[in-house]
Design a protein around this motif. Structure first.
Motif, PDB file in Angstrom:
ATOM      1  N   LEU A  79       0.821  -1.209   0.000  1.00  0.00           N
ATOM      2  CA  LEU A  79       0.000   0.000   0.000  1.00  0.00           C
ATOM      3  C   LEU A  79       0.860   1.266   0.000  1.00  0.00           C
ATOM      4  O   LEU A  79       0.536   2.248  -0.675  1.00  0.00           O
ATOM      5  N   LEU A  80       1.970   1.239   0.725  1.00  0.00           N
ATOM      6  CA  LEU A  80       2.873   2.389   0.715  1.00  0.00           C
ATOM      7  C   LEU A  80       3.527   2.564  -0.653  1.00  0.00           C
ATOM      8  O   LEU A  80       3.767   3.694  -1.101  1.00  0.00           O
ATOM      9  N   ALA A  81       3.818   1.442  -1.325  1.00  0.00           N
ATOM     10  CA  ALA A  81       4.380   1.524  -2.673  1.00  0.00           C
ATOM     11  C   ALA A  81       3.367   2.133  -3.640  1.00  0.00           C
ATOM     12  O   ALA A  81       3.728   2.914  -4.534  1.00  0.00           O
ATOM     13  N   LEU A  82       2.084   1.788  -3.478  1.00  0.00           N
ATOM     14  CA  LEU A  82       1.041   2.400  -4.303  1.00  0.00           C
ATOM     15  C   LEU A  82       0.956   3.904  -4.040  1.00  0.00           C
ATOM     16  O   LEU A  82       0.791   4.700  -4.977  1.00  0.00           O
ATOM     17  N   ALA A  83       1.069   4.293  -2.784  1.00  0.00           N
ATOM     18  CA  ALA A  83       1.043   5.720  -2.439  1.00  0.00           C
ATOM     19  C   ALA A  83       2.219   6.451  -3.079  1.00  0.00           C
ATOM     20  O   ALA A  83       2.073   7.580  -3.563  1.00  0.00           O
ATOM     21  N   GLU A  84       3.381   5.804  -3.107  1.00  0.00           N
ATOM     22  CA  GLU A  84       4.556   6.414  -3.725  1.00  0.00           C
ATOM     23  C   GLU A  84       4.362   6.574  -5.229  1.00  0.00           C
ATOM     24  O   GLU A  84       4.776   7.582  -5.821  1.00  0.00           O
ATOM     25  N   ALA A  85       3.719   5.592  -5.868  1.00  0.00           N
ATOM     26  CA  ALA A  85       3.437   5.693  -7.303  1.00  0.00           C
ATOM     27  C   ALA A  85       2.497   6.874  -7.576  1.00  0.00           C
ATOM     28  O   ALA A  85       2.689   7.622  -8.552  1.00  0.00           O
ATOM     29  N   GLU A  86       1.481   7.046  -6.721  1.00  0.00           N
ATOM     30  CA  GLU A  86       0.574   8.180  -6.895  1.00  0.00           C
ATOM     31  C   GLU A  86       1.326   9.499  -6.693  1.00  0.00           C
ATOM     32  O   GLU A  86       1.019  10.506  -7.336  1.00  0.00           O
ATOM     33  N   ARG A  87       2.336   9.486  -5.822  1.00  0.00           N
ATOM     34  CA  ARG A  87       3.139  10.709  -5.618  1.00  0.00           C
ATOM     35  C   ARG A  87       3.919  11.051  -6.878  1.00  0.00           C
ATOM     36  O   ARG A  87       4.064  12.235  -7.232  1.00  0.00           O
ATOM     37  N   ARG A  88       4.415  10.018  -7.577  1.00  0.00           N
ATOM     38  CA  ARG A  88       5.122  10.277  -8.843  1.00  0.00           C
ATOM     39  C   ARG A  88       4.173  10.889  -9.876  1.00  0.00           C
ATOM     40  O   ARG A  88       4.542  11.807 -10.605  1.00  0.00           O
ATOM     41  N   HIS A  89       2.948  10.385  -9.924  1.00  0.00           N
ATOM     42  CA  HIS A  89       1.962  10.942 -10.845  1.00  0.00           C
ATOM     43  C   HIS A  89       1.640  12.394 -10.449  1.00  0.00           C
ATOM     44  O   HIS A  89       1.450  13.262 -11.311  1.00  0.00           O
ATOM     45  N   GLU A  90       1.563  12.618  -9.170  1.00  0.00           N
ATOM     46  CA  GLU A  90       1.310  13.980  -8.673  1.00  0.00           C
ATOM     47  C   GLU A  90       2.401  14.933  -9.153  1.00  0.00           C
ATOM     48  O   GLU A  90       2.118  16.061  -9.582  1.00  0.00           O
ATOM     49  N   GLN A  91       3.647  14.473  -9.119  1.00  0.00           N
ATOM     50  CA  GLN A  91       4.764  15.313  -9.540  1.00  0.00           C
ATOM     51  C   GLN A  91       4.679  15.648 -11.026  1.00  0.00           C
ATOM     52  O   GLN A  91       5.048  16.747 -11.447  1.00  0.00           O
ATOM     53  N   HIS A  92       4.165  14.719 -11.816  1.00  0.00           N
ATOM     54  CA  HIS A  92       3.994  14.970 -13.248  1.00  0.00           C
ATOM     55  C   HIS A  92       3.081  16.171 -13.475  1.00  0.00           C
ATOM     56  O   HIS A  92       3.394  17.062 -14.292  1.00  0.00           O
ATOM     57  N   TRP A  93       1.968  16.221 -12.779  1.00  0.00           N
ATOM     58  CA  TRP A  93       1.036  17.329 -12.960  1.00  0.00           C
ATOM     59  C   TRP A  93       1.588  18.621 -12.362  1.00  0.00           C
ATOM     60  O   TRP A  93       1.339  19.717 -12.896  1.00  0.00           O
ATOM     61  N   LEU A  94       2.367  18.503 -11.307  1.00  0.00           N
ATOM     62  CA  LEU A  94       3.021  19.693 -10.757  1.00  0.00           C
ATOM     63  C   LEU A  94       3.995  20.284 -11.767  1.00  0.00           C
ATOM     64  O   LEU A  94       4.074  21.509 -11.936  1.00  0.00           O
ATOM     65  N   ASP A  95       4.730  19.414 -12.447  1.00  0.00           N
ATOM     66  CA  ASP A  95       5.682  19.887 -13.452  1.00  0.00           C
ATOM     67  C   ASP A  95       4.970  20.576 -14.612  1.00  0.00           C
ATOM     68  O   ASP A  95       5.444  21.595 -15.134  1.00  0.00           O
ATOM     69  N   LEU A  96       3.839  20.002 -15.040  1.00  0.00           N
ATOM     70  CA  LEU A  96       3.092  20.606 -16.135  1.00  0.00           C
ATOM     71  C   LEU A  96       2.489  21.951 -15.728  1.00  0.00           C
ATOM     72  O   LEU A  96       2.468  22.907 -16.518  1.00  0.00           O
ATOM     73  N   LEU A  97       1.968  22.027 -14.518  1.00  0.00           N
ATOM     74  CA  LEU A  97       1.301  23.248 -14.065  1.00  0.00           C
ATOM     75  C   LEU A  97       2.290  24.369 -13.781  1.00  0.00           C
ATOM     76  O   LEU A  97       1.989  25.546 -14.009  1.00  0.00           O
ATOM     77  N   GLY A  98       3.478  24.020 -13.279  1.00  0.00           N
ATOM     78  CA  GLY A  98       4.467  25.049 -12.966  1.00  0.00           C
ATOM     79  C   GLY A  98       3.941  26.042 -11.957  1.00  0.00           C
ATOM     80  O   GLY A  98       3.452  25.680 -10.878  1.00  0.00           O
ATOM     81  N   ASP A  99       4.014  27.339 -12.327  1.00  0.00           N
ATOM     82  CA  ASP A  99       3.548  28.376 -11.399  1.00  0.00           C
ATOM     83  C   ASP A  99       2.040  28.601 -11.471  1.00  0.00           C
ATOM     84  O   ASP A  99       1.517  29.550 -10.884  1.00  0.00           O
TER      85      ASP A  99
END
Length: 365
Positions: free
Chosen positions: A47-67
């Protein structure tokens, strides 16, 4: 593997969609962390590994959104409900809901999500399905008895009450019939479950090898090795049985293994756990009675005629929808479809007996 960002200029609709994806990823990661907090060992790590995978996906959208990330949004209602349940229960129901949520991922059809992310979400569905299957197996026996008993009580007593009511008998007769149906059905269910569990235990006991057999192992003729017949009778091939028996006897002769543990001659393959007969009987009685009580509630409060029939049908319909939805959740299927199926079957049986009651009432009248 790095996540590529989009090179095109995003529009307002893109920003809104990315922010929604970001909020959902954060909420899903929180759900998995909350579930992990209620687990231990391997399940916790998964379950923690799944949470970490979702965090990677979260970072993708953060990178796209920028400021243009803006103020954090809340996850969608479904994910928030999952989080609420995970924090308070952490049960198989939450995993079943999470399984369906992963199956609805939009990433495969969104060019702004990477193929890796879409593949992750599909794999996540299978991971959560496997975790949910463990929980389903742990409660399958009790859940089956609860749903079967309650639904049997609901449908059979509703059909009985409606059939009798349609025949035109007085209200007190309908109530007496309903109470009799409740007691008769609950006692029958309890007795049947007791006999079933006791019979199953007796069959398993009859299949359990005699413990005294272990004491004669050191005296077996090594050349003849009758122990091979035991293993062959259990399904091993002749060569496997011979090899296994030789190992057991060799261990006994060299004292490298204790006689009580060297041989699995007293092992038995129990394909399913068997509970206590009285406990199963009492549970079945209560489950059936709780379901059978619903159709007679309006008669207990003095209602009669068409009003009582309608109220009984509505009450039973609500419960049937609820049990059907729960079955759907646990099976990973659509709760709505399972609820409507349960409702259709129950009302179909009740309608048939109601029509028969009308026919017999008209005939007798």
């Amino acid at each position: 593997m790095s996540i590529e960002t989009s090179s095109r200029q995003p529009g307002p609709a893109d920003i809104r969609r990315w922010r929604r994806y970001l909020a959902d990823e954060r909420a899903e990661a929180a759900v998995y962390r909350d579930l992990a907090g209620r687990r231990s060992g391997e399940e916790r790590e998964i379950l923690l590994a799944l949470a970490e995978a979702e965090r990677r996906h979260e970072q993708h959208w953060l990178d796209l959104l920028g400021d243009q990330v803006g103020k954090p949004l809340r996850g969608d209602l479904r994910t928030r409900v999952l989080g609420f349940l995970a924090r308070r229960f952490g049960s198989v129901f939450v995993l079943a809901l999470a399984q369906r949520a992963e199956a609805r991922s939009p990433y495969s059809a969104d060019t702004d999500a990477t193929p890796q992310m879409a593949a992750d979400e599909q794999i996540h569905e299978e991971v959560v399905r496997a975790l949910a299957a463990r929980g389903r197996q742990r409660l399958s026996g009790t859940f089956r008895a609860a749903v079967f008993g309650a639904n049997d009580g609901l449908v059979s007593n509703l059909a009985l009450v409606l059939g009798i009511s349609a025949s035109g008998v007085p209200t007190h007769v309908v109530l007496l019939t309903g109470i009799s149906g409740l007691l008769a059905g609950a006692l029958s269910m309890g007795a049947g479950e007791y006999v079933s569990v006791r019979s199953q235990r007796e069959l398993l006991e009859a299949s359990t090898p005699n413990p005294a057999t272990r004491s004669v192992l050191p005296h077996l003729d090594v050349d003849a090795n009758e122990l091979t017949l035991v293993y062959r009778a259990r399904g091993m091939s002749a060569d496997e049985a011979q090899s296994h028996a030789d190992e057991v006897l060799h261990g006994l002769s060299t004292y490298t293994v204790e006689p009580d543990t060297a041989s699995d001659v007293d092992a038995i393959d129990e394909h399913e756990a068997v509970g206590n007969g009285w406990s199963a009987a009492i549970s079945s009685f209560c489950f059936f009675a709780s379901g059978a009580l619903i159709p007679i509630i309006p008669y207990l409060f003095g209602l009669g005629g068409t009003t009582a029939v309608i109220v009984a049908a509505v009450l039973v319909g609500i419960v049937l929808l609820g049990t059907g939805a729960v079955v759907g959740l646990l099976s990973g299927a659509s709760p709505l479809k399972r609820a409507l199926r349960q409702l259709g079957i129950g009302f179909g049986a009740a309608a048939a007996t109601y029509l028969l009651g009308l026919v017999f009432g008209a005939t007798l009248g």
